[in-house]
Scaffold this active site. Structure first.
Site, PDB file in Angstrom:
ATOM      1  N   ASP A 187       0.832  -1.196   0.000  1.00 10.99           N
ATOM      2  CA  ASP A 187       0.000   0.000   0.000  1.00 10.99           C
ATOM      3  C   ASP A 187       0.875   1.258   0.000  1.00 10.99           C
ATOM      4  OD1 ASP A 187      -2.738   1.081   0.366  1.00 10.99           O
ATOM      5  OD2 ASP A 187      -1.916   1.862   2.236  1.00 10.99           O
ATOM      6  N   GLU A 234       1.638  -0.558  -5.051  1.00  7.66           N
ATOM      7  CA  GLU A 234       0.617   0.440  -5.373  1.00  7.66           C
ATOM      8  C   GLU A 234       1.309   1.795  -5.401  1.00  7.66           C
ATOM      9  OE1 GLU A 234      -3.364   2.756  -3.863  1.00  7.66           O
ATOM     10  OE2 GLU A 234      -1.682   2.384  -2.547  1.00  7.66           O
TER      11      GLU A 234
HETATM   12  C1  GLC Z   1      -4.314   2.991  -0.736  1.00 11.82           C
HETATM   13  C2  GLC Z   1      -5.527   2.115  -0.614  1.00 11.82           C
HETATM   14  C3  GLC Z   1      -6.666   2.948  -0.112  1.00 11.82           C
HETATM   15  C4  GLC Z   1      -6.301   3.507   1.231  1.00 11.82           C
HETATM   16  C5  GLC Z   1      -4.988   4.293   1.173  1.00 11.82           C
HETATM   17  C6  GLC Z   1      -4.440   4.563   2.539  1.00 11.82           C
HETATM   18  O1  GLC Z   1      -4.446   3.940  -1.714  1.00 11.82           O
HETATM   19  O2  GLC Z   1      -5.812   1.488  -1.832  1.00 11.82           O
HETATM   20  O3  GLC Z   1      -7.859   2.225  -0.040  1.00 11.82           O
HETATM   21  O4  GLC Z   1      -7.313   4.356   1.693  1.00 11.82           O
HETATM   22  O5  GLC Z   1      -3.994   3.563   0.504  1.00 11.82           O
HETATM   23  O6  GLC Z   1      -4.001   3.375   3.133  1.00 11.82           O
END
Ligand code: GLC
Ligand code: CA
Length: 493
Positions: A187, A234
């Protein structure tokens, strides 16, 4: 070839997938009961959103304990059974790791171990950084000092300048690798290292050079285990070359392609994104991935039915007029495009049912912190997180389903050859046979056409039906007078 280089991965938002105990909230037992749904669609792996103990201030991305399971979802023993069941079906399990921040209920924060967070003792706000969910990125501790949170105030950012934080996460990786997980979705992977000398405008909390050392170390850990286990990042980054740096051979295995997700339904722009994706990945030797939807964005049936078909966090276009029939038609074509491209594919739960963004949820039921942090201007992400319809017998769920979702349930679609579900089954079955590099074909303006080995994929984004070189093995809608209609795709083998 390693499985992850061309994997089809199904994203499970556990809370909204399947409810095993009837409390209206999805859980591990429900997922175990429904694994066959995912196996039957031909997926290689499941990516699970966070399942750790959490006050759910941000749907579980506020983790209170990285080595256990949220009781609402089940127990650690249930998690181990799930991993075993999935492996038996040949499905790998990728879990979500949240290293940028934790919950304010995490023991380190509750016990005041402040050197593990970013704390400042100033009168005014320490700097102008903004929370990605709206408002300032700093809130006050009880003693008046400030702590940094790039997301909700309940999500304090870890201080990655402290070696203890590194050790902790390396240990967490091992904890789950020892339990058999096949990989981690990381994340906010670009966010761990911050340059406090710079203003918000320069985004000095994203993509700092120092962050790569962390993933090099993690790669060594993952590689030290047997099996082909992976790191998936991500990162929402504007520059494809900067993005690809995370995918160098000693860093992560793959990452989500958000340029593709955000791209409008337009032949020229899609072609440009495919080309720039391939060009950026090629030098680092990493496979590209293709994503249409996830738990953070407006479902693509809705996006593609609007005047503006692209996605942007800055304006979700909540409530803009939507032609669902058109959106559905394009979504059918889009999955045939996506699944024909070289690399990995991610499918977000419910897109195989053709679900749309639920935009008429009562505001008082909204849980996404974006809604209140934006000063009630951005209705946030709850609309893509409404629990899946399985059958007419579904009980009430934590977010209510639209009434007509019964007609879109798995039970309703499963034997209907014209359903979205049947199309996904066919697409992911045939996808297994696709291999080779992409070679563009010119079939006219506003038509995307390419060959991969023995397969030709044609997507008609023009307003006119087009002729095809031969009879397709699969088309997203029936041909009309032998021609592929507008907003439709065909696979010719
Ligand atoms: C990422 C996740 C999202 C979350 C954010 C903070 O973007 O996909 O759902 O709110 O991180 O952890
Ligand atoms: Ca439940």
């Amino acid at each position: 070839m390693s499985w992850w280089r061309n994997a089809s991965i199904y994203q499970v938002y556990l809370r909204s997938f399947a409810d095993g105990n009837g409390d209206g909230i999805g859980d591990i037992a429900g997922l175990r009961d429904r694994l066959q749904h995912i196996a039957g669609l031909g997926f290689d792996a499941i990516w699970l959103n966070p399942w750790y103990p959490s006050p759910l201030a941000d749907g579980g991305y506020d983790v209170a304990d990285y080595r256990d399971i949220e009781p609402v979802f089940g127990s650690l023993a249930d998690a181990e059974k799930l991993i075993a069941d999935a492996h038996e079906l040949g499905i790998r399990i990728i879990i979500d790791l949240v290293p940028n921040h934790c919950s304010d209920q995490h023991p380190w924060f509750r016990d005041g171990l402040w050197d593990r967070f970013h704390i400042r003792d100033t009168e005014e706000l320490p700097n102008d950084w903004k929370s990605r969910f709206g408002g300032p990125a700093w809130s006050r501790l009880a003693d008046g000092r400030w702590y940094l949170h790039l997301y909700a105030a309940e999500q304090p950012d870890f201080n990655w300048e402290n070696p203890v934080v590194h050790e902790e996460f390396e240990d967490i990786l091992r904890f789950w690798l020892d339990r058999g997980v096949d990989g981690f979705r990381i994340d906010v992977a670009d966010g761990l290292v911050k340059d406090f000398g710079k203003p918000d405008a320069e985004q000095p909390y994203s993509d700092q050079d120092g962050v790569h050392d962390i993933y090099r170390r993690w790669r060594q850990i993952v590689d030290s285990y047997d099996g082909d286990r992976i790191l998936v990042g991500e990162m929402w980054l504007p520059d494809p070359e900067r993005f690809a740096r995370y995918l160098r051979p000693d860093e992560m295995h793959s990452a989500f392609n958000f340029d593709f997700l955000c791209c409008p339904w337009n032949a020229g722009e899609l072609k440009r994104v495919v080309d720039s994706t391939l060009a950026a990945h090629e030098p680092v030797g990493a496979p590209p991935t293709w994503v249409l939807s996830n738990h953070d964005v407006t479902r693509h049936v809705t996006r593609y039915g609007r005047e503006k078909t692209g996605f942007s966090f800055a304006d979700r276009q909540h409530g803009a007029p939507t032609d669902f029939e058109l959106g559905t038609r394009r979504a059918r074509a889009a999955i045939m495009l996506t699944a024909a491209l070289p690399g990995g594919v991610y499918v977000y739960q419910g897109e195989e049912l053709g679900l749309w963004e639920v935009e008429d949820l009562p505001d008082e039921l909204r849980e996404d912190p974006v809604w209140h942090r934006s000063g009630f201007t951005d209705r946030g992400r709850d609309g893509c997180r409404v629990p899946l319809p399985w059958s007419a017998q579904d009980g009430p769920s934590w977010l209510p389903q639209p009434e007509n979702w019964q007609d879109f349930s798995v039970a309703a679609q499963t034997d209907d050859p014209g359903s979205m579900l049947s199309l996904y089954r066919r697409v992911f079955e045939l996808r297994r046979g696709i291999a080779g590099d992409l070679e563009w074909l010119d079939l006219g303006e506003d038509v995307l056409a390419f060959k991969r080995g023995g397969l030709t994929c044609v997507v008609n984004l023009s307003d006119e039906p087009i002729g095809l070189p031969s009879t397709p093995a699969l088309s997203s809608v029936p041909l009309v007078d032998g021609k592929l209609p507008s907003d439709a795709a065909a696979w010719i083998s």
